[in-house]
Design a protein around this motif. Structure first.
Motif, PDB file in Angstrom:
ATOM      1  N   LEU A 173      -1.683   1.771  -2.190  1.00 19.09           N
ATOM      2  CA  LEU A 173      -0.246   2.095  -2.766  1.00 19.09           C
ATOM      3  C   LEU A 173       0.712   1.466  -1.964  1.00 19.09           C
ATOM      4  CD1 LEU A 173       0.957   3.340  -5.280  1.00 19.09           C
ATOM      5  CD2 LEU A 173       1.058   5.461  -4.135  1.00 19.09           C
ATOM      6  N   VAL A 174       0.512   1.797  -0.535  1.00 16.04           N
ATOM      7  CA  VAL A 174       1.687   1.026   0.282  1.00 16.04           C
ATOM      8  C   VAL A 174       1.728  -0.389   0.317  1.00 16.04           C
ATOM      9  CG1 VAL A 174       2.344   1.067   2.770  1.00 16.04           C
ATOM     10  CG2 VAL A 174       1.485   3.028   1.675  1.00 16.04           C
ATOM     11  N   GLN A 175       0.320  -1.100   0.330  1.00 18.50           N
ATOM     12  CA  GLN A 175       0.215  -2.575   0.492  1.00 18.50           C
ATOM     13  C   GLN A 175       0.661  -2.800  -1.259  1.00 18.50           C
ATOM     14  OE1 GLN A 175      -3.116  -4.652   1.700  1.00 18.50           O
ATOM     15  NE2 GLN A 175      -3.040  -6.168  -0.018  1.00 18.50           N
ATOM     16  N   TYR A 177       3.246  -1.578  -2.968  1.00 17.13           N
ATOM     17  CA  TYR A 177       4.561  -1.723  -2.851  1.00 17.13           C
ATOM     18  C   TYR A 177       5.110  -3.026  -2.325  1.00 17.13           C
ATOM     19  CZ  TYR A 177       9.482  -0.174  -2.253  1.00 17.13           C
ATOM     20  OH  TYR A 177      10.825   0.003  -2.440  1.00 17.13           O
ATOM     21  N   ASP A 178       4.402  -3.572  -1.171  1.00 16.00           N
ATOM     22  CA  ASP A 178       4.738  -4.650  -0.354  1.00 16.00           C
ATOM     23  C   ASP A 178       5.179  -5.860  -1.473  1.00 16.00           C
ATOM     24  OD1 ASP A 178       4.988  -3.941   2.231  1.00 16.00           O
ATOM     25  OD2 ASP A 178       2.722  -4.346   2.530  1.00 16.00           O
ATOM     26  N   TYR A 179       3.896  -6.073  -2.414  1.00 15.86           N
ATOM     27  CA  TYR A 179       3.982  -6.677  -3.460  1.00 15.86           C
ATOM     28  C   TYR A 179       5.264  -6.725  -4.337  1.00 15.86           C
ATOM     29  CZ  TYR A 179       2.202 -10.638  -6.511  1.00 15.86           C
ATOM     30  OH  TYR A 179       1.754 -11.787  -7.163  1.00 15.86           O
ATOM     31  N   TYR A 180       5.520  -5.418  -4.635  1.00 13.93           N
ATOM     32  CA  TYR A 180       6.601  -5.044  -5.619  1.00 13.93           C
ATOM     33  C   TYR A 180       7.966  -5.455  -4.967  1.00 13.93           C
ATOM     34  CZ  TYR A 180      10.163  -2.058  -7.759  1.00 13.93           C
ATOM     35  OH  TYR A 180      11.399  -1.873  -8.108  1.00 13.93           O
ATOM     36  N   GLY A 199      -8.794  -5.277  -4.559  1.00 13.53           N
ATOM     37  CA  GLY A 199      -8.536  -4.055  -4.981  1.00 13.53           C
ATOM     38  C   GLY A 199      -6.945  -3.653  -4.740  1.00 13.53           C
ATOM     39  N   ASN A 200      -6.548  -3.883  -3.234  1.00 15.52           N
ATOM     40  CA  ASN A 200      -5.252  -3.633  -2.813  1.00 15.52           C
ATOM     41  C   ASN A 200      -4.450  -4.564  -3.517  1.00 15.52           C
ATOM     42  OD1 ASN A 200      -6.430  -1.686  -1.081  1.00 15.52           O
ATOM     43  ND2 ASN A 200      -6.535  -2.957   0.722  1.00 15.52           N
TER      44      ASN A 200
END
Length: 428
Positions: A173-175, A177-180, A199-200
């Motif tokens: 979820l943290v990774q 958010y990086d993309y977002y 998956g991430n």
């Protein structure tokens, strides 16, 4: 615009790809990112694959972003791991982030005059402003637990003996958010990575879609994880990782790793780890088929990768050392001058006390005392197996006493352990 997916496909560098990714790359200059995990202050050769992906991307006219995970490094990625990693202190993590950034700046083109200049970002810069409550309210509600548990990296850990902490469970979820964040603030529409990251990465595209609506277009592709033909772990030797930092792995040792690749590994790696064209690779393959004993494939691979990582001066030194040590194995070590011995780059150099030497130390105690071997038992076993030479003379007797007559130029011993590991001991 050059077709990036086509270029990477012939090199064997595309595994999973989201529909529409190739069309997006052919439509316009696209910003894409890869994350680098700062678990050490240096990257290793496994990290060369994502570096090269970003370089190919930039060469094809697109904009690369290298993300150093100052925040995600505090959590730890469970992908491919059988147990929880030890969390690093903030001080060590910041040292590692600085080291990784310095290395990435050597490879990508950050010239601000370029329309597709590379960028370096640290996800700690945006996560430090987000509270836990804000994150679970504004981001966590968009991804279900069912969705997260369906990922292979999570399922394998949950089925294992050690389970998975909430800390690691939240990593995807943290990774994501990086993309977002990069999508919103850097117009980043593509994430790339190793196949273990699929998956991430997909969690990131899903988060973008759910937060911004179905019209948001985020893409992804992954590269296969590099494996050795014999099943061994890529980039590992008996000394551990092959690092990009010359202080951790000397350019000579780095060069030797590639030079010692098997024919099948070299045939795959020359496409992945060099920028040689398809025609150039085919020509080298033909040369290899005609005279495999000359190992033109391995030599070219070692030259190209060492030049890329360490530069021409260090490549020349690595080749020179290789020639001194291996070109004429039948010549006596006494033929090497003192200057030759001192100039050898990359071999482990050890000082040994003259007083201990003069007391008549035996071979096993000497080899363990110099840390050529970690224990007396291992030294004895290797000698008995014919795996130790001193000054190019094979040693068969573990109890053999060393004396001054063995010293080259009255002070050196050139020790060979196995086929490729050399040590220069200076008795002083």
């Amino acid at each position: 615009m050059k077709n990036l997916i086509q270029e990477l496909s012939w090199r064997g560098m595309v595994q999973d790809i989201m529909p529409g990714t190739e069309d997006q790359l052919m439509k316009e200059m696209t910003t894409a990112y890869i994350g680098f995990d700062p678990t050490s202050d240096s990257l290793h050769i496994g990290s060369l694959v994502p570096i090269l992906l970003l370089l190919h991307l930039q060469k094809c006219g697109h904009k690369p972003i290298a993300l150093v995970g100052g925040a995600t490094g505090m959590v730890g990625d469970p992908s491919g791991k059988s147990e929880e990693r030890n969390l690093l202190s903030e001080e060590i993590l910041q040292q590692n982030v600085a080291g990784v950034k310095a290395q990435l700046e050597k490879f990508l083109d950050f010239n601000p005059a370029l329309p597709n200049a590379a960028e370096l970002v640290n996800n700690y810069d945006w996560f430090k402003r987000i509270s836990f409550l804000d994150f679970i309210r504004d981001t966590g509600k968009h991804i279900t637990v069912n969705y997260m548990m369906a990922k292979d990296s999570v399922k394998k850990r949950l089925e294992g003996e050690n389970g998975m902490s909430f800390t690691e469970f939240t990593y995807q979820l943290v990774q994501g958010y990086d993309y977002y964040w990069l999508y919103q603030h850097r117009n980043c529409k593509l994430q790339m990575g190793g196949s273990d990251q699929w998956g991430n990465i997909v969690t990131g595209t899903e988060l973008i879609r759910r937060k911004l609506g179905s019209e948001a277009s985020a893409f992804a592709f992954t590269c296969p994880l590099i494996k050795k033909a014999d099943g061994g772990k890529f980039g590992k030797t008996e000394k551990g990782n092959i690092w990009l930092d010359a202080e951790k792995t000397t350019p000579y040792q780095f060069y030797q790793f590639w030079l010692n690749a098997s024919d099948s590994d070299a045939a795959n790696w020359i496409k992945i780890f060099t920028f040689l064209t398809q025609e150039e690779v085919a020509a080298i393959m033909d040369e290899q088929a005609k005279d495999p004993g000359a190992r033109p494939l391995q030599k070219r691979l070692a030259q190209e990768v060492t030049l890329f990582v360490h530069g021409k001066e260090e490549l020349d030194k690595a080749i020179e050392t290789t020639q001194k040590l291996f070109a004429n194995q039948h010549a006596p070590a006494e033929a090497m001058s003192e200057a030759d011995l001192e100039a050898i780059e990359g071999v482990v150099k050890i000082d040994f006390p003259l007083q201990l030497f003069n007391e008549g130390i035996d071979m096993v105690n000497f080899l363990s005392g110099t840390a050529v071997f970690p224990s007396k038992g291992e030294a004895r076993k290797m000698i008995q197996g014919g795996g130790v030479s001193i000054n190019r003379n094979k040693i068969n007797d573990p109890q053999l006493k060393l004396d001054n007559s063995m010293l080259l130029h009255n002070k050196y011993l050139l020790i060979q352990k196995g086929k490729k590991n050399y040590y220069l001991v200076k008795v002083c």
